[in-house]
Design an enzyme around this catalytic site. Structure first.
Site, PDB file in Angstrom:
ATOM      1  N   HIS A   1      -5.833  -5.583   3.955  1.00  0.00           N
ATOM      2  CA  HIS A   1      -4.785  -4.563   4.069  1.00  0.00           C
ATOM      3  C   HIS A   1      -4.242  -4.518   5.488  1.00  0.00           C
ATOM      4  CE1 HIS A   1      -5.484  -2.335   0.172  1.00  0.00           C
ATOM      5  NE2 HIS A   1      -6.434  -3.255   0.188  1.00  0.00           N
TER       6      HIS A   1
ATOM      7  N   CYS B   1       0.842  -1.200   0.000  1.00  0.00           N
ATOM      8  CA  CYS B   1       0.000   0.000   0.000  1.00  0.00           C
ATOM      9  C   CYS B   1       0.877   1.250   0.000  1.00  0.00           C
ATOM     10  CB  CYS B   1      -0.885  -0.055   1.245  1.00  0.00           C
ATOM     11  SG  CYS B   1      -1.241   1.524   2.009  1.00  0.00           S
ATOM     12  N   GLU B   2       0.627   2.129  -0.957  1.00  0.00           N
ATOM     13  CA  GLU B   2       1.518   3.288  -1.086  1.00  0.00           C
ATOM     14  C   GLU B   2       1.260   4.357  -0.025  1.00  0.00           C
ATOM     15  OE1 GLU B   2       0.963   4.672  -5.044  1.00  0.00           O
ATOM     16  OE2 GLU B   2      -0.694   6.008  -4.540  1.00  0.00           O
ATOM     17  N   HIS B   3       0.139   4.257   0.681  1.00  0.00           N
ATOM     18  CA  HIS B   3      -0.120   5.245   1.724  1.00  0.00           C
ATOM     19  C   HIS B   3       0.620   4.937   3.020  1.00  0.00           C
ATOM     20  CE1 HIS B   3      -4.120   6.333  -0.408  1.00  0.00           C
ATOM     21  NE2 HIS B   3      -3.103   6.986  -0.899  1.00  0.00           N
ATOM     22  N   HIS B   4       0.837   3.655   3.302  1.00  0.00           N
ATOM     23  CA  HIS B   4       1.489   3.277   4.553  1.00  0.00           C
ATOM     24  C   HIS B   4       2.729   2.422   4.358  1.00  0.00           C
ATOM     25  CE1 HIS B   4      -2.804   4.020   5.550  1.00  0.00           C
ATOM     26  NE2 HIS B   4      -2.272   4.673   6.565  1.00  0.00           N
TER      27      HIS B   4
ATOM     28  N   GLN C   1      -5.012  -0.638  -4.283  1.00  0.00           N
ATOM     29  CA  GLN C   1      -5.751  -1.789  -4.824  1.00  0.00           C
ATOM     30  C   GLN C   1      -6.603  -1.391  -6.024  1.00  0.00           C
ATOM     31  OE1 GLN C   1      -7.786  -4.234  -1.930  1.00  0.00           O
ATOM     32  NE2 GLN C   1      -9.203  -5.031  -3.461  1.00  0.00           N
TER      33      GLN C   1
HETATM   34 ZN    ZN Z   1      -2.587   1.668   3.678  1.00  0.00          ZN
END
Ligand code: ZN
Length: 189
Positions: A149, A80-83, A121
Site C-alpha cells: 500500500h 485505497c479508499e482511505h487515502h 484490500q
Molecule cells: Zn490507505
C-alpha cells in the site's frame, strides 16, 4: 472496462485544480497546466471498474473436473479508499468446481473489475470470493491477496516493503481443514 462516459471528468479536473491552489501552487504554471486533465483521465482508468458489472466476464462451461482450479499471481492495482492512493499486488484465486468451470482469463477480469474502485484490500478479497460462490456455485472458493500500500510505504508509518496479506475462504475451504490445507499449500504464500 473503463467506462469513462460514466465519470464526470470535468468535475475531477475542477477538483484537482482546487487541490493545486490549496497546496499553494500556481495552476497556471506551465508544468501544471495539463495536470488536472491528466489526473482526471488517470482516475477514469484507475477507477474504471466503479460502475462495471463483473458478470460481463462470466463464461461458465460444464466440465466434470473435480480438483482444485487455481490461478496464481494475478497482477492487479487498486485504490485505497482511505487515502485515494494505489495499492498494488497479486491475487491468487482458487475454486473447487461442482460441474462448472470458468474461462481462466475471466478470473483476472473479475479481479480487475472489483479492484478498479475505491477499495479496501479486505473487502476486495471478500467480494471476489463471494462473487464466485454466487455465480459459479463451486464447492468452495479461496482468494488470497498480497499487496503493498503506497499510503503506508511513503507516508504515515513509512514501512516500505511491507506486504499485506488477506484471505477469504468459502464453502468447503472454510469447513474442511484438509481442503483448506491443500489449497493454501498450492497457493504457497
Ligand atoms: Zn490507505
Amino acid at each position: 472496462m473503463g467506462k469513462d462516459g460514466e465519470m464526470d471528468l470535468a468535475r475531477i479536473e475542477a477538483a484537482v485544480s482546487e487541490i493545486i491552489l490549496a497546496v499553494g501552487e500556481d495552476p497556471k504554471r506551465e508544468g501544471l497546466l495539463g495536470t488536472p486533465k491528466r489526473v482526471a483521465r488517470m482516475y477514469a482508468e484507475l477507477l474504471g471498474g466503479t460502475n462495471s458489472d463483473p458478470k460481463e466476464h462470466l463464461r461458465v462451461f460444464s466440465e466434470n473436473y473435480d480438483e482444485i482450479v487455481l490461478l496464481k499471481d494475478i497482477p492487479f492495482y487498486s485504490v485505497c479508499e482511505h487515502h485515494m492512493m494505489p495499492f498494488i499486488g497479486v491475487a491468487h484465486v482458487a475454486y473447487l468446481p461442482d460441474g462448472r468451470v470458468l474461462g481462466i482469463s475471466k478470473l483476472a477480469r473479475i479481479v480487475d473489475s472489483f479492484a478498479k474502485r475505491l477499495q479496501l484490500q479486505e473487502r476486495l478479497t471478500g467480494q471476489v470470493a463471494d462473487f464466485l460462490m454466487e455465480n459459479l456455485q463451486p464447492l468452495g472458493v479461496t482468494v488470497v491477496i498480497e499487496a503493498s500500500h503506497s499510503c503506508m510505504t511513503i507516508r504515515g508509518a513509512k514501512k516500505s516493503g511491507a506486504t499485506m496479506v488477506t484471505s477469504a475462504l468459502r464453502g468447503i475451504f472454510k469447513k474442511d481443514s484438509r481442503s483448506r490445507n491443500e489449497v493454501l499449500s498450492l497457493i504457497d504464500v
